[in-house]
Scaffold this motif. Sequence first.
Motif, mmCIF file in Angstrom:
data_model
loop_
_atom_site.group_PDB
_atom_site.id
_atom_site.type_symbol
_atom_site.label_atom_id
_atom_site.label_comp_id
_atom_site.label_asym_id
_atom_site.label_seq_id
_atom_site.Cartn_x
_atom_site.Cartn_y
_atom_site.Cartn_z
ATOM 1 N N ARG A 347 18.677 77.239 77.293
ATOM 2 C CA ARG A 347 19.822 76.368 77.429
ATOM 3 C C ARG A 347 19.541 74.977 77.316
ATOM 4 O O ARG A 347 19.037 74.385 78.263
ATOM 5 N N ALA A 348 19.416 74.296 75.982
ATOM 6 C CA ALA A 348 19.067 72.988 75.885
ATOM 7 C C ALA A 348 20.015 72.053 76.450
ATOM 8 O O ALA A 348 21.088 72.316 76.971
ATOM 9 N N SER A 349 19.626 70.664 76.624
ATOM 10 C CA SER A 349 20.540 69.602 77.071
ATOM 11 C C SER A 349 21.800 69.545 76.471
ATOM 12 O O SER A 349 22.833 69.239 76.927
ATOM 13 N N ASP A 350 22.168 70.142 75.079
ATOM 14 C CA ASP A 350 23.339 70.011 74.248
ATOM 15 C C ASP A 350 23.754 71.483 73.753
ATOM 16 O O ASP A 350 24.352 71.444 72.832
ATOM 17 N N GLY A 351 23.018 72.753 74.141
ATOM 18 C CA GLY A 351 23.831 73.732 73.744
ATOM 19 C C GLY A 351 22.566 75.024 73.929
ATOM 20 O O GLY A 351 21.434 74.451 74.252
ATOM 21 N N ALA A 352 22.969 76.134 73.523
ATOM 22 C CA ALA A 352 22.231 77.060 73.668
ATOM 23 C C ALA A 352 21.294 77.356 72.291
ATOM 24 O O ALA A 352 21.918 77.282 71.278
ATOM 25 N N LEU A 353 19.961 77.572 72.339
ATOM 26 C CA LEU A 353 19.183 77.863 71.344
ATOM 27 C C LEU A 353 18.566 79.135 71.268
ATOM 28 O O LEU A 353 18.032 79.608 72.391
ATOM 29 N N LEU A 354 18.173 79.682 70.157
ATOM 30 C CA LEU A 354 17.841 81.115 69.888
ATOM 31 C C LEU A 354 16.848 81.188 69.082
ATOM 32 O O LEU A 354 17.166 80.823 67.886
ATOM 33 N N LEU A 355 15.692 81.732 69.340
ATOM 34 C CA LEU A 355 14.432 81.746 68.400
ATOM 35 C C LEU A 355 14.466 83.022 67.694
ATOM 36 O O LEU A 355 14.487 84.029 68.467
ATOM 37 N N SER A 356 14.722 82.952 66.484
ATOM 38 C CA SER A 356 14.669 84.287 65.539
ATOM 39 C C SER A 356 13.813 83.762 64.531
ATOM 40 O O SER A 356 14.078 83.397 63.381
ATOM 41 N N GLY A 357 12.646 84.780 64.491
ATOM 42 C CA GLY A 357 11.669 84.465 63.482
ATOM 43 C C GLY A 357 11.175 83.234 63.485
ATOM 44 O O GLY A 357 10.631 82.813 64.534
ATOM 45 N N GLN A 358 11.085 82.585 62.437
ATOM 46 C CA GLN A 358 10.648 81.453 62.174
ATOM 47 C C GLN A 358 11.582 80.184 62.147
ATOM 48 O O GLN A 358 11.469 79.096 61.679
ATOM 49 N N ALA A 359 12.823 80.593 62.604
ATOM 50 C CA ALA A 359 13.820 79.600 62.778
ATOM 51 C C ALA A 359 14.451 79.618 64.127
ATOM 52 O O ALA A 359 14.370 80.536 64.907
ATOM 53 N N THR A 360 15.409 78.593 64.446
ATOM 54 C CA THR A 360 16.277 78.388 65.636
ATOM 55 C C THR A 360 17.636 78.433 65.411
ATOM 56 O O THR A 360 18.210 77.553 64.495
ATOM 57 N N ASP A 361 18.302 79.255 65.910
ATOM 58 C CA ASP A 361 19.976 79.307 65.773
ATOM 59 C C ASP A 361 20.360 78.659 66.935
ATOM 60 O O ASP A 361 19.829 78.455 68.033
ATOM 61 N N ALA A 362 21.345 77.609 66.727
ATOM 62 C CA ALA A 362 22.304 76.931 67.661
ATOM 63 C C ALA A 362 23.450 78.095 67.927
ATOM 64 O O ALA A 362 24.034 78.006 67.030
ATOM 65 N N LEU A 363 23.626 78.191 69.129
ATOM 66 C CA LEU A 363 24.976 78.747 69.419
ATOM 67 C C LEU A 363 26.063 78.152 70.017
ATOM 68 O O LEU A 363 25.814 77.357 70.817
ATOM 69 N N ASP A 364 27.354 78.574 69.609
ATOM 70 C CA ASP A 364 28.599 77.916 70.085
ATOM 71 C C ASP A 364 28.807 78.710 71.447
ATOM 72 O O ASP A 364 28.230 79.610 71.970
ATOM 73 N N ASP A 365 29.906 78.224 71.992
ATOM 74 C CA ASP A 365 30.271 78.773 73.305
ATOM 75 C C ASP A 365 30.556 80.332 73.316
ATOM 76 O O ASP A 365 30.611 80.938 74.526
ATOM 77 N N ALA A 366 31.036 80.974 72.369
ATOM 78 C CA ALA A 366 31.059 82.256 72.342
ATOM 79 C C ALA A 366 29.873 83.014 71.792
ATOM 80 O O ALA A 366 30.136 84.130 71.692
ATOM 81 N N GLY A 367 28.922 82.409 71.608
ATOM 82 C CA GLY A 367 27.516 83.233 71.460
ATOM 83 C C GLY A 367 27.458 83.276 69.960
ATOM 84 O O GLY A 367 26.357 83.880 69.294
ATOM 85 N N ALA A 368 28.245 82.732 68.905
ATOM 86 C CA ALA A 368 27.988 82.803 67.594
ATOM 87 C C ALA A 368 27.069 81.631 66.966
ATOM 88 O O ALA A 368 26.915 80.573 67.622
ATOM 89 N N VAL A 369 26.164 81.931 66.077
ATOM 90 C CA VAL A 369 25.382 81.231 65.282
ATOM 91 C C VAL A 369 26.213 79.919 64.642
ATOM 92 O O VAL A 369 26.901 80.264 63.623
ATOM 93 N N ALA A 370 25.960 78.565 65.172
ATOM 94 C CA ALA A 370 26.924 77.553 64.420
ATOM 95 C C ALA A 370 25.737 76.974 63.477
ATOM 96 O O ALA A 370 26.472 76.503 62.332
#
Length: 550
Positions: A347-370
Amino acid sequence: MARRRDPMLRFDLDPHEPDELEAGEAPDAAADADARESRVSRLLAPVGRRWRALSRRARAVAVGATAGTVVVVLVGAAVGDAWADRRHAEAMRALPGGVADVSLLPQETWQVETDEGVLAVLPGGVVVTRDANAVLGLDVGTGDELWRHELGAYPDCGPTSYYASELTRPVDRVVCLSGDPEARTATVIDADGVVLGTREVGPANVDAAGEWDDDLPQVTPAADGAIAVVRGVSMTTTSLPTGGGALPRLERLREKGRWTDPSLRVEDALTGEVRGEAVARLRDEADLESCGTLEEDGKKPRLALWTMATASPTAAGLGVCGAGVVILPDGAVLDVDGPNGGMVPVRASDGALLLSGQATDALDDAGAVARTVPGYVLDPSAVDEAQGPWLVADEQLRVAAYDADGTRRWTSDVESYQALARVAGVAVMASTEGAVVGLDLDSGERLWTRDDLVGNDAGSGPNDSVTGVVTDGRRVLVGVGGGTDLRLVSLDARSGETLGEQELDGGPGLLLAVDGHVLVAEDGGISGVEEVDGVMVETGNAALRGLAVG
């Protein structure tokens, strides 16, 4: 009765100006000074006449009014400064690693010995920790014990994060699991330290118990008053009847009904209501022998899978053999592939971040990849504003910056795996070469490099590292330790200049900011399992120390 007005003072300015110089005539300094003096005299003459004409009382009123104006200005400025300081302190207290002022080096004000460090933080600056078989809440400002609850054997409380920025973010509820492996009990405590209730969750494996049953789940405290239930992974072994020789392909095992993929379920700790559940489905081409350790068990080999099963204030995650799932607190399920499958989002200072392979996904409030950015987002331990550019390490660990829309600002030649702070327009990074580096957030320009903070040249041990950072928006206070001591160094964020330095007595520890207070969390790890008051508990070598700043 009407009050008599005090006389009003009016000042008339003399309209006469000194004679102008003739064209080409050089000014005479003495004459110019005499002219200025004469002009001033003429300007003040009417004032003097009117002043002498005033009564003694009128003069006193005039002087009082002037003095009162000065006092009002001074008091108003002081009130304005105090108001600004209060607003600044409130703003910094709400940010990861934020404190009001580190212009003066902090001094230790309290110390409490515990068996574990910081397990969670509750609103209002309450630090949750463990003492033997009890969970307790401490006031971060004073170290006073606010509440305490005795638990059963092998207590385990959380949710806890490995990331400083997430660990210090307040949670609304704490969940504790306790009891022997045959009968674990969940206890939920609210933000005021009140026990909301308990529930028997049944048998579950407990690391501290020293025995593992493949048929039992692993149960862990999770976010929002929940527990995470994991089956088939993490220190378990799966029987694989192969008839000897190498392990068969996973596809063949599935066909014969000899394989069950590991699963993750998140349920309410008190009611048992399932909030979300998912299966981490391994790919058919997965190389099982590279995903764990083969062990001999009689005539049949057994496979101990290498897995990652964690639950943090952000989410619960499960990763094994390149596959993974993440369940957010609201029950949303995310499938994660790649070598880092199941990495729990930060939970970064401005949103949830998910490490996936060699990239990072930023998630919106619904958990979808923004949006997605290449590389691994490094979440700073301390920031001076909630939103800001992302600091990302690419495959070569080179630091890059991305805007919120995913646009890359710059890529630097600095290699780093740890973002220390994002403050005053500077990214403060711990480089792979052992230096602390300041990069301009707008351009990526290297503003300063400090290679004298960590290492033998700095008077530190070879294993020392940066243990944490706090900031007041202009300066960063850096903790350096790892051996036997903790050294605090205050740096100007823009220049990297040392503003102060001191050694703290006691062992090294994680430097944190909790509700605007500086905290050192010493955690020497679990030293063993002992019987305390008739129950088995893990004993540790930990301590919490509060530091006063400003």
